[in-house]
Design an enzyme around this catalytic site. Structure first.
Site, PDB file in Angstrom:
ATOM      1  CG  PHE A  11      17.951  63.666 -35.988  1.00  0.00           C
ATOM      2  CD1 PHE A  11      18.635  63.708 -34.783  1.00  0.00           C
ATOM      3  CD2 PHE A  11      18.396  62.799 -36.985  1.00  0.00           C
ATOM      4  CE1 PHE A  11      19.751  62.900 -34.572  1.00  0.00           C
ATOM      5  CE2 PHE A  11      19.502  61.988 -36.790  1.00  0.00           C
ATOM      6  CZ  PHE A  11      20.184  62.045 -35.576  1.00  0.00           C
ATOM      7  CG  ASP A  31      11.573  73.353 -39.197  1.00  0.00           C
ATOM      8  OD1 ASP A  31      10.427  72.901 -39.432  1.00  0.00           O
ATOM      9  OD2 ASP A  31      12.571  72.624 -39.055  1.00  0.00           O
ATOM     10  CB  ILE A  52      12.073  76.298 -48.143  1.00  0.00           C
ATOM     11  CG1 ILE A  52      11.733  74.870 -48.582  1.00  0.00           C
ATOM     12  CG2 ILE A  52      12.775  76.301 -46.796  1.00  0.00           C
ATOM     13  CD1 ILE A  52      12.964  73.995 -48.797  1.00  0.00           C
ATOM     14  CE1 TYR A 142      15.454  63.492 -49.647  1.00  0.00           C
ATOM     15  CE2 TYR A 142      16.821  61.536 -49.903  1.00  0.00           C
ATOM     16  CZ  TYR A 142      16.540  62.716 -49.260  1.00  0.00           C
ATOM     17  OH  TYR A 142      17.344  63.148 -48.230  1.00  0.00           O
ATOM     18  CB  VAL A 185      17.322  51.623 -38.825  1.00  0.00           C
ATOM     19  CG1 VAL A 185      18.789  51.953 -38.719  1.00  0.00           C
ATOM     20  CG2 VAL A 185      17.076  50.174 -38.506  1.00  0.00           C
ATOM     21  CB  ILE A 201      14.683  43.430 -40.685  1.00  0.00           C
ATOM     22  CG1 ILE A 201      15.309  43.814 -39.337  1.00  0.00           C
ATOM     23  CG2 ILE A 201      15.751  43.452 -41.780  1.00  0.00           C
ATOM     24  CD1 ILE A 201      16.477  42.934 -38.910  1.00  0.00           C
TER      25      ILE A 201
END
Length: 320
Positions: A11, A31, A52, A142, A185, A201
Site C-alpha cells: 500500500f 518485495d 529481505i 512488533y 480500518v 469495532i
C-alpha cells in the site's frame, strides 16, 4: 538518482515509488509479494522478488543496482502475528533490516530512509500529543522490532557515517490499502459495508488514533530525500480520531444505516495515540495537507470503485 524502495508492492511504498518515478528518479523495487500485489508495481521500475531475510539475494541486488538511496518500508507488519510469533517478527524486522543496512554500507549507499511505527513504538503514552523524544515503551514484539532498527541506524551513522532519516508513521489510510493490513480500518469498514457485512469495532469505539492520508505520507518521503538527516520524525495529522468517528464517516459517505458490532479489544492494541508533528514541519519542511473528511471521501470513493469493478467482472463472467 537511483532509489531502492523495499515493500513497494504494498500500500504505502507503492505510492512512494510512484512519486519517486514521477520526480524523475530511477527506482528499483524489492518485495517478496507475501502481502503486496503485483498490480501495485510501477511498470517504470525494475522489480526484484526477494525476501529481505535472504542475505545472498540482497547482496546481489545491491551489487547489480548500486542505489544511492534506500527507502525501507518492507516489514512483518501484523501486530497480532508478532505477538503469536515473536521469532518470525524479529527475523524479518530486525535481521532482514540489518541485511539491507549492511548491503547499503558495502555498496556505497548515501542515505537510508527507514519507516518506523509511532503507535507500536511509543506504546500507551503518558501524555499527548506524543513528541519524538517521548519514552519508548512498546507493548508488542512488533513495536520492539521496528524500534530496534532506529538504534542500529544511529550506531552505523556513528561508526560509518551512514546518513539516515527515520519516519514514524501514524495510522496511514487511502487508496490501495488492504483490509488485511495493519491499521486498515478505513479499508475494512468500506469493504464490509459495501458487501453487506456488519463491521466490527474492537472495544467500545472510543479508542483514539491519529490518521494521515497517503499523499501526505508520500510528501514526507519525498522531503526525506534531502532533508532531516540523522533525525526522527512523527508523520501524521496530529488530530485525535476515535474508531466510532471513522465508522460514522465511512457509513455516511456510503449512505448506509448499518450499526457496528462491538467486541473485546485485541491483545497488543494501545488505547490512545496522537502525535506532535511540529518537528517535521520545522526540520523536514513538511505538514499534512489533507483533512480527515477529504481523505475519507477519496478513500471511500476508491473502495466503491473497486467494488463496482469486481461486480462488473463477476457479471461478465456469469454471462459468458
Amino acid at each position: 538518482m537511483k532509489i531502492l524502495v523495499t515493500g513497494a508492492a504494498g500500500f504505502i511504498a507503492s505510492h512512494v515509488a510512484d512519486a519517486y518515478v514521477n520526480a524523475g528518479h530511477d527506482v528499483v523495487i524489492l518485495d517478496d509479494l507475501s502481502r503486496g500485489s503485483k498490480g501495485n508495481l510501477n511498470p517504470k521500475c525494475r522489480f526484484y522478488q526477494c525476501d529481505i531475510r535472504d542475505r545472498e539475494a540482497i547482496q546481489k541486488v545491491f551489487l547489480l543496482e548500486k542505489p544511492a538511496i534506500v527507502n525501507h518500508h518492507a516489514a512483518q507488519m501484523d501486530v497480532r502475528r508478532g505477538v503469536r510469533e515473536p521469532l518470525f517478527d524479529a527475523e524479518v524486522n530486525i535481521l532482514g533490516s540489518l541485511n539491507l543496512i549492511e548491503a547499503a554500507l558495502a555498496n556505497g549507499v548515501e542515505r537510508f530512509i527507514y519507516i518506523a511505527s509511532a503507535g507500536a513504538g511509543y506504546g500507551e503514552p503518558e501524555r499527548m500529543p506524543v513528541l519524538e523524544d517521548s519514552p519508548i515503551n512498546p507493548i508488542t514484539p512488533y513495536g520492539i522490532s521496528k524500534h530496534t532498527i532506529e538504534h542500529y541506524l544511529f550506531t552505523f551513522h556513528f561508526l560509518y557515517r551512514l546518513e539516515y532519516v527515520v519516519l514514524r508513521y501514524g495510522n496511514v489510510y487511502g487508496p490501495r490499502q488492504s483490509s488485511q493490513g495493519e491499521a486498515g480500518v478505513f479499508a475494512t469498514f468500506s469493504e464490509q459495508m459495501l458487501s453487506g457485512i456488519q463491521p466490527i469495532i474492537y472495544g467500545d469505539g472510543t479508542k483514539i488514533r491519529d490518521y494521515v492520508y497517503i499523499t501526505d505520507v508520500v510528501a514526507a518521503n519525498v522531503a526525506a530525500l534531502e532533508r532531516g538527516t540523522g533525525e526522527i520524525f512523527n508523520i501524521s495529522s496530529g488530530v485525535q480520531t476515535t474508531d466510532q468517528e471513522v465508522f460514522d464517516l465511512v457509513r455516511d459517505l456510503l449512505g448506509k444505516s448499518i450499526h457496528p458490532k462491538y467486541v473485546p479489544v485485541r491483545p497488543g492494541e494501545i488505547d490512545r495515540i496522537c502525535l506532535d508533528i511540529s518537528k517535521a514541519e520545522r526540520l523536514l519542511g513538511w505538514k499534512p495537507q489533507v483533512s480527515l473528511t477529504e481523505g475519507a471521501r477519496r478513500t471511500v470513493a476508491y473502495f466503491k470503485e473497486q467494488a463496482a469493478d469486481k461486480e462488473s467482472r463477476a457479471e461478465a463472467h456469469t454471462s459468458v
